[in-house]
Each structure stands twice: as structure tokens, then as C-alpha cells.
Design a protein around this motif. Structure first.
Motif, PDB file in Angstrom:
ATOM      1  N   ARG A  67       0.335 -39.506  24.858  1.00  0.00           N
ATOM      2  CA  ARG A  67       0.483 -38.087  24.496  1.00  0.00           C
ATOM      3  C   ARG A  67       1.941 -37.670  24.322  1.00  0.00           C
ATOM      4  O   ARG A  67       2.203 -36.540  23.918  1.00  0.00           O
ATOM      5  CB  ARG A  67      -0.169 -37.206  25.573  1.00  0.00           C
ATOM      6  CG  ARG A  67      -1.677 -37.279  25.623  1.00  0.00           C
ATOM      7  CD  ARG A  67      -2.226 -36.138  26.472  1.00  0.00           C
ATOM      8  NE  ARG A  67      -1.737 -36.215  27.838  1.00  0.00           N
ATOM      9  CZ  ARG A  67      -2.367 -36.824  28.838  1.00  0.00           C
ATOM     10  NH1 ARG A  67      -3.510 -37.440  28.599  1.00  0.00           N
ATOM     11  NH2 ARG A  67      -1.863 -36.842  30.060  1.00  0.00           N
ATOM     12  N   VAL A  68       2.872 -38.554  24.637  1.00  0.00           N
ATOM     13  CA  VAL A  68       4.288 -38.204  24.542  1.00  0.00           C
ATOM     14  C   VAL A  68       4.654 -37.897  23.091  1.00  0.00           C
ATOM     15  O   VAL A  68       4.351 -38.687  22.190  1.00  0.00           O
ATOM     16  CB  VAL A  68       5.174 -39.340  25.087  1.00  0.00           C
ATOM     17  CG1 VAL A  68       6.635 -39.105  24.706  1.00  0.00           C
ATOM     18  CG2 VAL A  68       5.046 -39.440  26.600  1.00  0.00           C
ATOM     19  N   LYS A  69       5.289 -36.771  22.885  1.00  0.00           N
ATOM     20  CA  LYS A  69       5.730 -36.399  21.544  1.00  0.00           C
ATOM     21  C   LYS A  69       7.186 -36.800  21.370  1.00  0.00           C
ATOM     22  O   LYS A  69       8.026 -36.511  22.196  1.00  0.00           O
ATOM     23  CB  LYS A  69       5.581 -34.891  21.338  1.00  0.00           C
ATOM     24  CG  LYS A  69       4.140 -34.406  21.427  1.00  0.00           C
ATOM     25  CD  LYS A  69       4.053 -32.900  21.278  1.00  0.00           C
ATOM     26  CE  LYS A  69       2.606 -32.427  21.410  1.00  0.00           C
ATOM     27  NZ  LYS A  69       2.503 -30.952  21.328  1.00  0.00           N
ATOM     28  N   GLY A  70       7.465 -37.475  20.260  1.00  0.00           N
ATOM     29  CA  GLY A  70       8.826 -37.885  19.993  1.00  0.00           C
ATOM     30  C   GLY A  70       9.298 -39.027  20.860  1.00  0.00           C
ATOM     31  O   GLY A  70      10.503 -39.260  20.976  1.00  0.00           O
ATOM     32  N   GLY A  71       8.376 -39.746  21.489  1.00  0.00           N
ATOM     33  CA  GLY A  71       8.745 -40.862  22.346  1.00  0.00           C
ATOM     34  C   GLY A  71       8.891 -42.145  21.555  1.00  0.00           C
ATOM     35  O   GLY A  71       8.822 -42.162  20.316  1.00  0.00           O
ATOM     36  N   PRO A  72       9.066 -43.270  22.250  1.00  0.00           N
ATOM     37  CA  PRO A  72       9.199 -44.578  21.583  1.00  0.00           C
ATOM     38  C   PRO A  72       7.847 -45.035  21.031  1.00  0.00           C
ATOM     39  O   PRO A  72       7.126 -45.838  21.654  1.00  0.00           O
ATOM     40  CB  PRO A  72       9.711 -45.492  22.695  1.00  0.00           C
ATOM     41  CG  PRO A  72       9.223 -44.865  23.959  1.00  0.00           C
ATOM     42  CD  PRO A  72       9.209 -43.392  23.718  1.00  0.00           C
TER      43      PRO A  72
END
Length: 509
Positions: A224-229
């Protein structure tokens, strides 16, 4: 007996009887029975034990004022915790005392305040007060049910809570309540997630000796991380999915998370598990199929290509012949939603009409195959009960992307198919001789159906290019079979892999 009563033993017996009589009189005179019932009911409410029965007991007592008084006293009793007081306050609201919960926000008892906050945080007028309570609750390391406090802080978007939430996720949870708090805290930390937190989540999710539930929480949080790796998250999910020795629930979470990464690597990872004949987890395979069907890249042309790939995959023997009957149900519903007018669709649905699987107790495979055949052909079977229900089949979706919502949903959820139609099909699906006969009818009409599909497709293309008239007849109206019955009612025996089932019926979430 007379001698006994005249002796010492008799005196004791008479005294005991007299004592019982006096006690019964006092019980009725002083309403001791009501007192006891109220006490036990309130205790059960506070423990979360037999809550419905306890509320019914209190509701049925004649002295409502007494019941409300004792409930109000219990709400302020610090021998009860937050969850117990939540039940007590909810009961007061059910007894038409909603102001009691509002007043509890300013109670002298901290646990009473927290119980009231858990019930009222969604009220815009009380947002400020509930926020104050939730922040203090979250900061109290020894408090009961801090997970609820973390959830309220996240819902109210309290910036002041961020530091505490980050502190919580910096420690490995050990108990079930700590895991609940960890999960809620992760959900409450705003994006973009701090790099150190992302790295910590990678470490947890990729550690095979870490607790399964904790790995699952970390993996879902990363997905769900936005803008993550993005590449690392995709690869981690694919690696977990492809690890046959990994926990089955963790693999399913990896599969479902990959739908949010609509690109070639995700597709290949999901397809590899779906078509693997060595894979033992059929529910995981079903989740893979679901994830493939839900891939929705922003580029609509690419999205249509994915739908075309799904359509080809549905008619792969390794998919439509999967021993898990629920996957066969999905194949039938998806081909119907995609309006897949292909020869192989007729053949697969014909086999599904006579599908025999002891685990498919409601004959769902047969039901969905019948409705898909009707949708694609419009054939009106002459011996069908209530034939008036099936005069007009549902039209195709104007765009295959609009059908995605209905790929893996029972046909009666689809526009143009009613619950009444579906119920009628459910009644006849259990009749194997009827289904065998229906299959023979479709087989006898196969060439005619395919020719009609070809002509309608040509007319559609001609109309789109402006070179010819619209197709005749318009719409999805199929041929009517001859009224003469084919000799015999015994259809071909389905292949052996159609006779197996997994015994588990689950739908992807």
C-alpha cells in the motif's frame, strides 16, 4: 415420622423449613430476585459474555428506572475495562439513553471516557474532544485496547499522533493485542512512509523465521506504500508467491497484492502459479486468477490487452480444467461477462453443464454454465420451465473494461440477469439427465450457432466501417432448437479431471 419431628432432628428440619419460608418472603418483598438478575446481567455485559441474553434480561424487567440506575453506576465502576464499558454504554443507548454516552466523554473515569470515545469519534461535533481522549489513550503504554486508539487517531487524521505511531511500529509485536496495535499504527502513519520504516517492513516481510501474521502485516503495508520502492515491493511479492514452501495465507496476500502492480512481471508470477499442475493450494490459484482479472493499468489500451490475455487464459485447459470447482465457476462467469463467442467456449460450457463434483453441493458450475450459454446464444430450450423468463438474454458490455467488475461474480449480479432467472436455473441444475439433454441440444446446434456468430460479427464490423446495414436479427437472439428430442438422455461422460473437487468453496476478498 412423628417421633422424628418431636426429637432434635425434627426441630432442625422445622427450623430449616421456616427459614426458607422467611427467605422466600423477603426475596419477594425486597425484590432480591431483580437485584440478582440485574447484577448478573451487568457483569455479563462488562465481560462481553452472553451480551444479547443479558440485554434481553434487563429489557424484560419491570423496573426500568432501577435498571438504568445500575447501568449508570456500572459505567463509572473502574473495576470494569474499556471494552466492558463500551457494552454498557451501548446498552444505555439501546434503552433510549443516548445522552449517557455523551456525558461519559467528561467522566472522572479515564476508561469511561475512552469507551465513550470509541463510540462517538465519528460525530463531527465531538471530534475535538474525542481527539483529545484518543491521543492520551494512545500515549498510555499500559492502556487497554490501544489498537482502537490508534485507529481513531488515524481516522481523525491527528498529526500529533504520528510520533507515537512511529514509536509503536519500531518494536516487534509479540502478542495478539500488540499485533492489532502494530497493524493499526501502520495504517495511521501518513504517506510517504519514512524510509527507515519501509526498510524495517522489508526486513520483517522477507524474514522466513518471522511470525507469519507479522510478515503478512508488513507485506500488505508495503504493497500500500505510495511512492515507495515499487520494483522491490513487486519482486518481494512475486518471490513469496512463488515459494511453494511459504505459508499459504502469506502467499495469498502476495498474490492479491500483485494486482496493484499491473505489469509483465506480476502477470507472469500470477499465471505461473495459476496454471501449475504441481500447485497444491487451489484457493491460492483462485486468488491468482482473481488478481489477474483485477489488473487495471492507467493506460486503457494496455488494460484491454490484459483483458484479452485473461480471456485466452480462461480457455487454457490448465485453468478451465482445474479440479477446484470454484475456479470452474469463475471461468463460466468470466467468459459470460466477456461475451466470449468462441467455439471452445461452447465446448467448455457444454462440459460444465454435466459437471459432477460432490463438493459442489449447489451445482454452481452447472448453473453458471447454463446462464453463460444462454447469454451467448439466446437459445430458447423447448422444455424449459417458465420459458417467458428467458425471452431476451442480456446484451454484451459495450467495452470489456466495463465487464471487469462482473468477471468473478455470480451471473445474477450482472445487469440483464435477474434473481428470478437465476433461481429457476438453480432448480433445474441438480437434474443431471436434464443437463445431459441440454448439452446434447447445444451440441446439435453447434454449427448453426457458430455460423450465426460469424454473420453477426461480420455485420457488426461492416456497420462500424459504414459499409453495410446493422445485423439481422438485432441483438443477442440465438436459434431455437427443434422440438423433437434427441434419442436418449445420456450425454457424454465428463473427463476425469472434471469429477474432482477440492472441498473448499471460497471467494476471493
Amino acid at each position: 415420622m412423628k417421633q422424628i419431628l418431636q426429637g432434635k432432628t425434627g426441630v432442625l428440619i422445622l427450623s430449616a423449613v421456616a427459614g426458607l419460608a422467611v427467605a422466600a418472603g423477603l426475596w419477594r418483598l425486597l425484590d432480591v430476585g431483580d437485584w440478582y438478575e440485574v447484577r448478573v446481567a451487568i457483569r455479563d455485559l462488562a465481560r462481553g459474555d452472553k451480551v444479547a441474553k443479558a440485554r434481553t434480561t434487563l429489557e424484560m424487567l419491570n423496573d426500568r428506572a432501577y435498571v438504568l440506575e445500575k447501568l449508570a453506576e456500572a459505567v463509572e465502576d473502574d473495576s470494569y475495562g474499556v471494552r466492558g464499558k463500551t457494552n454498557l454504554l451501548s446498552t444505555l443507548t439501546m434503552f433510549n439513553q443516548p445522552r449517557a454516552t455523551r456525558r461519559a466523554l467528561d467522566s472522572k473515569s479515564v476508561t469511561t471516557q475512552r469507551a465513550a470515545c470509541s463510540l462517538l469519534w465519528g460525530d463531527p461535533e465531538l471530534k475535538t474532544r474525542c481527539g483529545e481522549i484518543a491521543l492520551a489513550w494512545l500515549a498510555d503504554a499500559g492502556a487497554e485496547d490501544r489498537a482502537t486508539a490508534a485507529g481513531i487517531c488515524a481516522q481523525l487524521d491527528l498529526k500529533e499522533a504520528q510520533a507515537t505511531l512511529l514509536e509503536i511500529v519500531s518494536k516487534d509485536p509479540r502478542t495478539e493485542s500488540e499485533q492489532a496495535l502494530f497493524r493499526r499504527a501502520l495504517g495511521g502513519i501518513k504517506d510517504p512512509k519514512p524510509p527507515e520504516l519501509v526498510e524495517r517492513l522489508f526486513g520483517i516481510a522477507s524474514d522466513p523465521v518471522m511470525d507469519r501474521d507479522l510478515r503478512g502485516i508488513a507485506l500488505e503495508s508495503l504493497q500500500r506504500v505510495k511512492g515507495g520502492p515499487r520494483d522491490r515491493i513487486l519482486q518481494l511479492s512475486a518471490d513469496i508467491l512463488g515459494d511453494a514452501g511459504a505459508d499459504r495465507i502469506l502467499r495469498s496476500k502476495a498474490a492479491l497484492g500483485l494486482r496493484e502492480f499491473p505489469e509483465e512481471r506480476s502477470w507472469q508470477a500470477l499465471e505461473a502459479v495459476l496454471v501449475s499442475e504441481a500447485e497444491q493450494d487451489e484457493i491460492l490459484q483462485r486468488n491468482c486468477l482473481y488478481a489477474l482479472g483485477q489488473m487495471d493499468p492507467p493506460d486503457k489500451e494496455l488494460a484491454r490487452k490484459y483483458v484479452d490475455r485473461l480471456r485466452q487464459l480462461l480457455v487454457d485447459r490448465r485453468v478451465y480444467g482445474n479440479p477446484y470447482f470454484a475456479i470452474r465457476v469463475d471461468v463460466a462467469t468470466a467468459l459470460g461477462a466477456l461475451f466470449a463467442r468462441d467455439p471452445i467456449t461452447l465446448d467448455i460450457m457444454g462440459d460444465y453443464l454435466v459437471n459432477e463434483d460432490p463438493k459442489d453441493k449447489e451445482h454452481l458450475v452447472r448453473q453458471e454454465a447454463w446462464l453463460t450459454l444462454w447469454t451467448l446464444t439466446g437459445v430458447r430450450l423447448p422444455d424449459l420451465p417458465e420459458p417467458e423468463l428467458f425471452l431476451t438474454p442480456p446484451p454484451p458490455f459495450p467495452d470489456p473494461l466495463a465487464a471487469r467488475e462482473y468477471f468473478f461474480r455470480r451471473a445474477h449480479y450482472r445487469p440483464g440477469i435477474t434473481m428470478k432467472q437465476s433461481s429457476m436455473v438453480a432448480k433445474i441444475a441438480g437434474d443431471l439427465p436434464r443437463m445431459q439433454k441440454t448439452r446434447q441440444q447445444y451440441q446439435s446446434l453447434r454449427a448453426k450457432i457458430l455460423e450465426q456468430w460469424r454473420l453477426e460479427e461480420e455485420a457488426k464490423r461492416a456497420k462500424a466501417s459504414g459499409e453495410g446495414p446493422p445485423p439481422e436479427p438485432p441483438g443477442n437472439v440465438g436459434p431455437v432448437p427443434p422440438k423433437e428430442e434427441a434419442p436418449g438422455n445420456v450425454g457424454p461422460v465428463p473427463p476425469k479431471d472434471e469429477e474432482k473437487g477440492s472441498g473448499e468453496e471460497e471467494k476471493p476478498k
